[in-house]
Design an enzyme around this catalytic site. Sequence first.
Site, PDB file in Angstrom:
ATOM      1  N   TYR A  68       0.840  -1.203   0.000  1.00  0.00           N
ATOM      2  CA  TYR A  68       0.000   0.000   0.000  1.00  0.00           C
ATOM      3  C   TYR A  68       0.876   1.256   0.000  1.00  0.00           C
ATOM      4  O   TYR A  68       0.752   2.116  -0.873  1.00  0.00           O
ATOM      5  CB  TYR A  68      -0.907  -0.029   1.228  1.00  0.00           C
ATOM      6  CG  TYR A  68      -1.865   1.128   1.319  1.00  0.00           C
ATOM      7  CD1 TYR A  68      -2.971   1.207   0.475  1.00  0.00           C
ATOM      8  CD2 TYR A  68      -1.666   2.151   2.240  1.00  0.00           C
ATOM      9  CE1 TYR A  68      -3.856   2.272   0.552  1.00  0.00           C
ATOM     10  CE2 TYR A  68      -2.547   3.214   2.319  1.00  0.00           C
ATOM     11  CZ  TYR A  68      -3.643   3.276   1.482  1.00  0.00           C
ATOM     12  OH  TYR A  68      -4.509   4.332   1.557  1.00  0.00           O
ATOM     13  N   ASP A  69       1.798   1.324   0.975  1.00  0.00           N
ATOM     14  CA  ASP A  69       2.581   2.552   1.181  1.00  0.00           C
ATOM     15  C   ASP A  69       3.478   2.851  -0.023  1.00  0.00           C
ATOM     16  O   ASP A  69       3.521   3.974  -0.525  1.00  0.00           O
ATOM     17  CB  ASP A  69       3.471   2.430   2.423  1.00  0.00           C
ATOM     18  CG  ASP A  69       2.690   2.063   3.677  1.00  0.00           C
ATOM     19  OD1 ASP A  69       1.471   1.871   3.579  1.00  0.00           O
ATOM     20  OD2 ASP A  69       3.309   1.965   4.755  1.00  0.00           O
ATOM     21  N   GLU A  70       4.198   1.815  -0.479  1.00  0.00           N
ATOM     22  CA  GLU A  70       5.144   2.038  -1.581  1.00  0.00           C
ATOM     23  C   GLU A  70       4.399   2.230  -2.902  1.00  0.00           C
ATOM     24  O   GLU A  70       4.847   2.970  -3.776  1.00  0.00           O
ATOM     25  CB  GLU A  70       6.130   0.873  -1.693  1.00  0.00           C
ATOM     26  CG  GLU A  70       7.000   0.689  -0.460  1.00  0.00           C
ATOM     27  CD  GLU A  70       7.925   1.870  -0.205  1.00  0.00           C
ATOM     28  OE1 GLU A  70       8.750   2.182  -1.065  1.00  0.00           O
ATOM     29  OE2 GLU A  70       7.801   2.492   0.851  1.00  0.00           O
TER      30      GLU A  70
ATOM     31  N   LYS B   4       1.584   3.754  -3.212  1.00  0.00           N
ATOM     32  CA  LYS B   4       1.137   5.155  -3.199  1.00  0.00           C
ATOM     33  C   LYS B   4       2.303   6.107  -3.427  1.00  0.00           C
ATOM     34  O   LYS B   4       2.151   7.149  -4.063  1.00  0.00           O
ATOM     35  CB  LYS B   4       0.470   5.470  -1.845  1.00  0.00           C
ATOM     36  CG  LYS B   4      -0.871   4.795  -1.647  1.00  0.00           C
ATOM     37  CD  LYS B   4      -1.942   5.455  -2.484  1.00  0.00           C
ATOM     38  CE  LYS B   4      -3.318   4.925  -2.130  1.00  0.00           C
ATOM     39  NZ  LYS B   4      -4.382   5.518  -2.937  1.00  0.00           N
TER      40      LYS B   4
ATOM     41  N   ASN C 205      -6.512   9.581   8.051  1.00  0.00           N
ATOM     42  CA  ASN C 205      -7.710   8.750   8.303  1.00  0.00           C
ATOM     43  C   ASN C 205      -9.004   9.550   8.237  1.00  0.00           C
ATOM     44  O   ASN C 205      -9.179  10.495   8.997  1.00  0.00           O
ATOM     45  CB  ASN C 205      -7.660   8.157   9.710  1.00  0.00           C
ATOM     46  CG  ASN C 205      -6.660   7.052   9.809  1.00  0.00           C
ATOM     47  OD1 ASN C 205      -5.468   7.279   9.568  1.00  0.00           O
ATOM     48  ND2 ASN C 205      -7.109   5.872  10.152  1.00  0.00           N
TER      49      ASN C 205
ATOM     50  N   VAL D 286      -9.852   2.223  12.055  1.00  0.00           N
ATOM     51  CA  VAL D 286      -9.988   2.378  13.502  1.00  0.00           C
ATOM     52  C   VAL D 286     -11.309   3.018  13.954  1.00  0.00           C
ATOM     53  O   VAL D 286     -11.953   2.514  14.881  1.00  0.00           O
ATOM     54  CB  VAL D 286      -8.753   3.126  14.087  1.00  0.00           C
ATOM     55  CG1 VAL D 286      -8.596   4.513  13.514  1.00  0.00           C
ATOM     56  CG2 VAL D 286      -8.824   3.200  15.593  1.00  0.00           C
TER      57      VAL D 286
ATOM     58  N   SER E  38     -14.368   3.373  12.533  1.00  0.00           N
ATOM     59  CA  SER E  38     -15.555   2.529  12.362  1.00  0.00           C
ATOM     60  C   SER E  38     -15.449   1.284  13.249  1.00  0.00           C
ATOM     61  O   SER E  38     -16.442   0.834  13.825  1.00  0.00           O
ATOM     62  CB  SER E  38     -15.771   2.171  10.899  1.00  0.00           C
ATOM     63  OG  SER E  38     -14.626   1.565  10.377  1.00  0.00           O
TER      64      SER E  38
ATOM     65  N   GLY F 192      -1.895   1.558  23.599  1.00  0.00           N
ATOM     66  CA  GLY F 192      -2.992   2.522  23.739  1.00  0.00           C
ATOM     67  C   GLY F 192      -2.504   3.959  23.738  1.00  0.00           C
ATOM     68  O   GLY F 192      -3.223   4.874  24.111  1.00  0.00           O
TER      69      GLY F 192
HETATM   70  N1  LIG Z   1     -10.314   6.699   3.921  1.00  0.00           N
HETATM   71  C1  LIG Z   1      -9.128   7.088   4.367  1.00  0.00           C
HETATM   72  O1  LIG Z   1      -8.941   7.338   5.567  1.00  0.00           O
HETATM   73  C2  LIG Z   1      -7.987   7.254   3.417  1.00  0.00           C
HETATM   74  C3  LIG Z   1      -6.761   7.715   3.920  1.00  0.00           C
HETATM   75  C4  LIG Z   1      -5.703   7.851   3.044  1.00  0.00           C
HETATM   76  C5  LIG Z   1      -5.862   7.585   1.699  1.00  0.00           C
HETATM   77  N2  LIG Z   1      -7.068   7.141   1.242  1.00  0.00           N
HETATM   78  C6  LIG Z   1      -7.166   6.824  -0.175  1.00  0.00           C
HETATM   79  O2  LIG Z   1      -8.384   7.332  -0.709  1.00  0.00           O
HETATM   80  C7  LIG Z   1      -8.919   6.406  -1.671  1.00  0.00           C
HETATM   81  C8  LIG Z   1     -10.329   6.019  -1.299  1.00  0.00           C
HETATM   82  O3  LIG Z   1     -10.321   5.472   0.018  1.00  0.00           O
HETATM   83  P1  LIG Z   1     -11.618   4.814   0.658  1.00  0.00           P
HETATM   84  O4  LIG Z   1     -11.481   4.951   2.127  1.00  0.00           O
HETATM   85  O5  LIG Z   1     -12.850   5.313  -0.030  1.00  0.00           O
HETATM   86  O6  LIG Z   1     -11.318   3.292   0.295  1.00  0.00           O
HETATM   87  P2  LIG Z   1     -12.315   2.104  -0.081  1.00  0.00           P
HETATM   88  O7  LIG Z   1     -11.555   0.830   0.128  1.00  0.00           O
HETATM   89  O8  LIG Z   1     -13.619   2.293   0.588  1.00  0.00           O
HETATM   90  O9  LIG Z   1     -12.540   2.377  -1.638  1.00  0.00           O
HETATM   91  C9  LIG Z   1     -11.563   2.070  -2.565  1.00  0.00           C
HETATM   92  C10 LIG Z   1     -12.266   1.671  -3.853  1.00  0.00           C
HETATM   93  O10 LIG Z   1     -11.261   1.316  -4.810  1.00  0.00           O
HETATM   94  C11 LIG Z   1     -11.782   0.255  -5.564  1.00  0.00           C
HETATM   95  N3  LIG Z   1     -10.672  -0.472  -6.197  1.00  0.00           N
HETATM   96  C12 LIG Z   1      -9.731  -1.242  -5.624  1.00  0.00           C
HETATM   97  N4  LIG Z   1      -8.907  -1.741  -6.563  1.00  0.00           N
HETATM   98  C13 LIG Z   1      -9.361  -1.276  -7.761  1.00  0.00           C
HETATM   99  C14 LIG Z   1      -8.932  -1.436  -9.101  1.00  0.00           C
HETATM  100  N5  LIG Z   1      -7.872  -2.199  -9.420  1.00  0.00           N
HETATM  101  N6  LIG Z   1      -9.648  -0.807 -10.073  1.00  0.00           N
HETATM  102  C15 LIG Z   1     -10.711  -0.031  -9.776  1.00  0.00           C
HETATM  103  N7  LIG Z   1     -11.163   0.164  -8.523  1.00  0.00           N
HETATM  104  C16 LIG Z   1     -10.482  -0.459  -7.532  1.00  0.00           C
HETATM  105  C17 LIG Z   1     -12.534  -0.602  -4.564  1.00  0.00           C
HETATM  106  O11 LIG Z   1     -13.470  -1.432  -5.233  1.00  0.00           O
HETATM  107  C18 LIG Z   1     -13.200   0.464  -3.707  1.00  0.00           C
HETATM  108  O12 LIG Z   1     -14.454   0.819  -4.239  1.00  0.00           O
HETATM  109  C19 LIG Z   1      -7.962   5.196  -1.699  1.00  0.00           C
HETATM  110  O13 LIG Z   1      -7.071   5.352  -2.776  1.00  0.00           O
HETATM  111  C20 LIG Z   1      -7.206   5.321  -0.391  1.00  0.00           C
HETATM  112  O14 LIG Z   1      -5.931   4.769  -0.481  1.00  0.00           O
HETATM  113  C21 LIG Z   1      -8.140   6.971   2.065  1.00  0.00           C
END
Ligand SMILES: NC(=O)c1ccc[n+]([C@@H]2O[C@H](COP(=O)([O-])OP(=O)(O)OC[C@H]3O[C@@H](n4cnc5c(N)ncnc54)[C@H](O)[C@@H]3O)[C@@H](O)[C@H]2O)c1
Length: 183
Positions: free
Chosen positions: A103-105, A107, A132, A145, A147, A165
Amino acid sequence: MAHLLGHPRFELMRHDVTFPLYVEVDEIYNLACPASPVHYQADPVQTTKTSVVGAINMLRLAKRVKAKILQASTSEVYGDPDVHPQPESYWGRVNPIGFRSCYDEGKRCAETLFFDYRRQHGMPVKVVRIFNTYGPRMHPNDGRVVSNLIVQALRGEPITLYGEGTYTRSFCYLPRIQYVGVK
Ligand SMILES: NC(=O)c1ccc[n+]([C@@H]2O[C@H](COP(=O)([O-])OP(=O)(O)OC[C@H]3O[C@@H](n4cnc5c(N)ncnc54)[C@H](O)[C@@H]3O)[C@@H](O)[C@H]2O)c1
């Protein structure tokens, strides 16, 4: 998205961003990536592909149709930071080979691609490093965390705390968005 499905000006397409996409659009918001550790660690290779190949495909699409493009990046690009809070000038303390690295790398590489497209092709890209988030319409099984704590509290179950904690996090509340013409 379920509440938007019947709206006449809304169209849902199912598409894996690791494959090229040919559509006419004005703006692209690349949010595609499993974001919860349970989900992104289920198939780590696909997670890296989604971020890296997905970014390339979406950037190519943006270039082709001259669309604005935004990448959802993450606070995880800072890795396990030793600076708090993290300014954008901080480059992080990262691990390329751990369980969270897919995930991290992924991104981090996506950010590289966005900025190289900006430098090489003069595209006006945007990258947001999201911390988050929580708010209405989160999935109860999301696995992150806030939810987790809320669902466990509502069910009267023990509340899971990782480590001692003493962890701190930045949280971002996203209120319910009201779309024009949608109840
Ligand atoms: N929610 C957070 O706290 C948070 C924090 C940092 C970054 N993000 C980033 O924001 C974005 C949305 O986050 P979220 O919380 O809505 O996540 P989520 O997991 O609810 O939604 C991610 C969506 O991406 C879709 N997906 C996964 N792989 C796919 C692919 N190969 N092709 C097309 N769609 C694909 C999934 O089906 C899902 O609908 C993500 O990229 C996440 O990394 C979110």
